[in-house]
Design an enzyme around this catalytic site. Structure first.
Site, PDB file in Angstrom:
ATOM      1  CG  ASP A  93      -2.253   0.615   1.032  1.00  0.00           C
ATOM      2  OD1 ASP A  93      -2.358   1.462   0.133  1.00  0.00           O
ATOM      3  OD2 ASP A  93      -3.192   0.298   1.785  1.00  0.00           O
TER       4      ASP A  93
ATOM      5  CG  ASP B 120      -9.396   2.126  -0.810  1.00  0.00           C
ATOM      6  OD1 ASP B 120      -8.881   1.034  -1.097  1.00  0.00           O
ATOM      7  OD2 ASP B 120      -8.874   2.951  -0.038  1.00  0.00           O
TER       8      ASP B 120
HETATM    9  C1  DGJ Z   1      -5.938   1.659   1.623  1.00  0.00           C
HETATM   10  C2  DGJ Z   1      -6.242   0.455   0.799  1.00  0.00           C
HETATM   11  O1  DGJ Z   1      -6.618   0.814  -0.487  1.00  0.00           O
HETATM   12  C3  DGJ Z   1      -7.302  -0.369   1.505  1.00  0.00           C
HETATM   13  O2  DGJ Z   1      -7.709  -1.439   0.701  1.00  0.00           O
HETATM   14  C4  DGJ Z   1      -6.745  -0.831   2.812  1.00  0.00           C
HETATM   15  O3  DGJ Z   1      -5.686  -1.704   2.593  1.00  0.00           O
HETATM   16  C5  DGJ Z   1      -6.320   0.357   3.640  1.00  0.00           C
HETATM   17  N1  DGJ Z   1      -5.453   1.224   2.915  1.00  0.00           N
HETATM   18  C6  DGJ Z   1      -5.642  -0.094   4.888  1.00  0.00           C
HETATM   19  O4  DGJ Z   1      -5.142   0.931   5.603  1.00  0.00           O
END
Ligand code: DGJ
Length: 737
Positions: free
Chosen positions: A469, A535
């Site tokens: 991430d 997301d």
């Molecule tokens: C952002 C990501 O896109 C999410 O899927 C998740 O992993 C969160 N971060 C976790 O902090």
């Protein structure tokens, strides 16, 4: 001192319906005489004719020599638009280089220096390397141009300071010429939760410039900048496109000059001094990819997909069904709950289980812990072993979340090494974003620290997959001790970290995630194995995001999950059928608290998973086709096998139509000569699925209907009446008698 070789041929590369003709015959920086539709084999006479026919006329009050737009356009050749190389020495000299060719190789073979050599080199997919120099200014350069078997062109340049004192490269932009008729632009914008939103505009005189200063590819990246004849769509209109493959600051541009030339270009966006070269040093720019299609956007997507699929390390087609626990538990890590989820997942046919954020250091929420990549004894008193063993014992792979380039102020690493935090000075920290700062991986000790902690975790547990991430933009991203910008070095250090961990842990897959889909580009995909598109898992939003993310990357690289009925990001409620059919056209996963799902939902979900497993080979090897023509309410997405023997289509109703009946749906991409059986995929309640008379007649719903490819492609079938935010899936099989 070397000089211009006496003989330089024209180089014609052609494959997959595309030709590119590179001209350096007069020793000046190579120019592209043609990039577009294949020209067929050329003769020496054709080469001579091309050189003559493409010389632009010299207008009144212009330079006396014809304009030449090189692959790195130069002021000295009359180009008054964005220069290929911008840079200078400390005293201001050297800003107007005249790079000239010193040697040319095609597939490693020299094609220069022999006066008796042919005037034309013909090749198919091949790599051409031009060595260039401006000895007077103390500059050397290399330009690599490659036509890939897919018909995609890519080019990258590097510049070497051969002088005695420092030279600073401010920008290095590779430019590909496109015809003036191509004056409609399609590129992308976006934001968190809504990545890759298409936008169209007219290209007028001036520069359509898309600059990114986020230090990551960005949710709003231009992504793929197309220009085409006005009105181009998925299957019609000539289109050219460019993609800058870089995950740090970068640029895309389309430029129309009043001189009567037009280019597409790309390169890195260097921060001050990032391109400073001491004597003997080299700066290398990113690959800039170019695509041409005589017939709309689908062939461009298909060519990029073929390019990625041809890479030696490309993932196999059995992309494991994935369960990511983020939207199920967020930071609430509880072994019993997580093992329950694993049990249900395994029962449904899930093949990979991913533990997301919250397992390490003091990370109980998003205010602390980043940078301390050690299992938290508070929530995991026995380490991750109980969960990993449980998951792998159920036959699933285990995946784990990291955010390697980030640090929380409230972390052990930040307390021990405040100098590793990116900042413009010792006393000034960048403003926080998601309560976090950036760890400077260009500092060798910081890189080593992150590497060693990640390596230790990957060695201690059976981990097949990292969700990597990157949850904030890089702002004021400097090495704290010096105040010098470090985004460029950070980007390269990240690639190196990914490569090192993959080399140390063979088979390890990496997902590129950045607050959702803010790091999707072709370079990061050379170091990782899939991207997280967004997301936002709301299927209505995903219809658009998946459809356009697939303009550059194939479906098997797009993380595509089925979430809970009510979307966590938009709060909209959707049927499982719509959520699943949307997710099916991607690397399928689930991100839903399955402990809350009903038995009916779980049964239905297991059938979608089975369908995905049955279809994934087709989905991940076939050609993507799309349509949005059938009234704007109905969008069609399909994948047709390379040999045209099978296809899978989804028709999604994305909004309510003004029309009561929206005409016919046509299935593009089929072989007109073959007959196909078209069968609706019925999962869930069949009564919900078919309102069209064809499907309610007799046994058609179970037997399917047979028709020729010509009929299905040209005539189509009467669209069912569909409620907004729903979809239908159809499987087509050729009947070979
Ligand atoms: C952002 C990501 O896109 C999410 O899927 C998740 O992993 C969160 N971060 C976790 O902090």
């Amino acid at each position: 001192m070397s000089s211009t070789p006496t003989a330089l041929p024209l180089v014609h590369l052609s494959t997959a319906g595309v030709s590119i003709v590179l001209d350096a015959t007069d020793g000046r920086i190579p120019a592209v005489l043609h990039w577009g539709r294949a020209l067929g084999p050329l003769s020496a006479g054709d080469a001579a004719a091309l050189s003559l026919l493409t010389v632009p006329s010299v207008p009144t009050n212009a330079m006396d020599d014809p304009l030449r737009v090189g692959l790195l356009p130069q002021l000295g050749d009359g180009w008054l638009g964005t220069p290929g190389l911008v840079g200078s020495r400390e005293d201001g000299s050297g800003f107007a280089p005249r790079l000239a060719v010193r040697s040319v190789t095609v597939e490693g073979e020299s094609v220069t220096g022999d006066p008796a050599a042919d005037e034309l080199v013909e090749a198919g997919a091949a790599r051409v390397v031009f060595e260039l120099a401006d000895e007077e200014l103390g500059l050397g350069a290399r330009l690599v141009v490659e036509l890939l078997a897919s018909g995609i062109v890519r080019a990258r340049a590097h510049v070497t300071n051969t002088g005695a004192d420092a030279y600073t490269v401010e920008s290095l932009t590779v430019a590909l010429p496109v015809p003036l008729e191509a004056d409609e632009v399609l590129d992308f914008a976006g934001r968190w939760g809504k990545e890759r939103t298409p936008q169209r505009t007219r290209l007028t005189v001036g520069t359509h410039l898309r600059e990114n200063r986020r230090g990551r590819t960005g949710a709003d990246s231009a992504y793929l900048l197309h220009v085409g004849r006005p009105g181009f769509d998925f299957r019609a209109g000539e289109v050219w496109a460019v993609h800058t493959a870089f995950s740090g600051n970068h640029r895309h541009l389309a430029e129309r000059s009043s001189l009567g030339a037009q280019i597409l270009g790309g390169g890195e966006l260097l921060l001050p001094h990032e391109g400073r070269l001491a004597a003997g040093e080299t700066y290398q720019g990113p690959w800039v990819y170019g695509a041409y299609s005589p017939a709309g956007l689908d062939p461009i997507a298909q060519a990029f997909h073929r390019t990625l699929r041809a890479r030696p390390g490309h993932v196999d087609t059995a992309r494991p069904v994935t369960l990511n626990v983020w939207e199920a538990v967020y930071f609430d890590h509880d072994l019993a709950r997580l093992t329950d989820l694993a049990d249900i997942a395994a029962h449904l046919g899930v093949e990979r289980y991913v533990l997301d954020d919250g397992w390490f250091g003091s990370r109980r929420d998003d205010f602390s812990g980043l940078g301390d990549w050690e299992v938290s004894p508070d929530v995991w008193p026995h380490g991750l072993t109980p969960l990993v063993d449980h998951v792998t014992g159920l036959g699933m792979q285990f995946g784990l979340w990291f955010e390697p380039e980030m640090v929380s102020a409230d972390s052990d690493v930040a307390r021990a090494h405040p100098e590793w935090i990116m900042a413009p000075s010792a006393d000034r920290l960048p403003r926080e974003s998601r309560h976090q700062q950036v760890l400077n991986l260009s500092i060798p000790e910081a890189w080593q620290h992150v590497h060693d902690q990640m390596h230790a975790i990957l060695s201690a547990y059976d981990i097949a997959y990292i969700k990597w991430d990157h949850n904030r933009d890089l702002i004021e991203s400097a090495t704290r001790a010096t105040g010098a910008a470090a985004t460029h070095a950070q980007t390269l250090a990240t690639y190196r970290l990914m490569d090192t961990l993959k080399a140390e842990h063979p088979g390890l897959e990496i997902e590129s995630c950045a607050s959702g889909g803010a790091r999707v580009d072709l370079e990061v995909l050379d170091h990782s194995d899939r991207v997280w598109v967004s997301d936002c898992i709301d299927p209505l939003e995903r219809q658009q995001m998946n459809r356009w993310t697939a303009q550059l990357i194939p479906l098997e690289l797009m993380g595509s999950h089925i979430a809970s009925g009510r979307s966590h990001t938009t709060t909209r409620l959707h049927s499982l059928a719509f959520r699943a059919a949307t997710a099916l056209f991607g690397h399928l996963g689930i991100e839903w608290d399955l402990t809350q799902a009903s038995e009916t939902e779980l049964t239905e979900l297991s059938r979608w998973i089975a369908l995905y497993k049955e279809q994934r080979e087709l989905l991940f090897t076939g050609d993507l086709v799309r349509d949005g023509e059938v009234d704007d309410a109905l969008w069609l997405t399909g994948v047709v096998a390379g040999d045209r023997s099978r296809a899978l289509y989804e028709v999604a109703c994305v909004t309510s139509s003004d029309l009561a009946v929206v005409g016919r749906i046509r299935f593009p991409g089929l072989d007109p000569e073959r007959r196909y059986r078209i069968e609706p995929v019925v999962i869930g309640d069949p009564a919900r699925v078919h309102e069209s008379p064809a499907w309610s007649a007799g046994e058609a719903i179970t037997r399917g209907i047979e028709a020729s490819g010509a009929i299905l492609t040209q005539v189509g079938f009467a669209a069912p009446q569909m409620s907004p935010e729903s979809s239908r899936v159809y499987a087509l099989t050729a009947i070979d008698r």
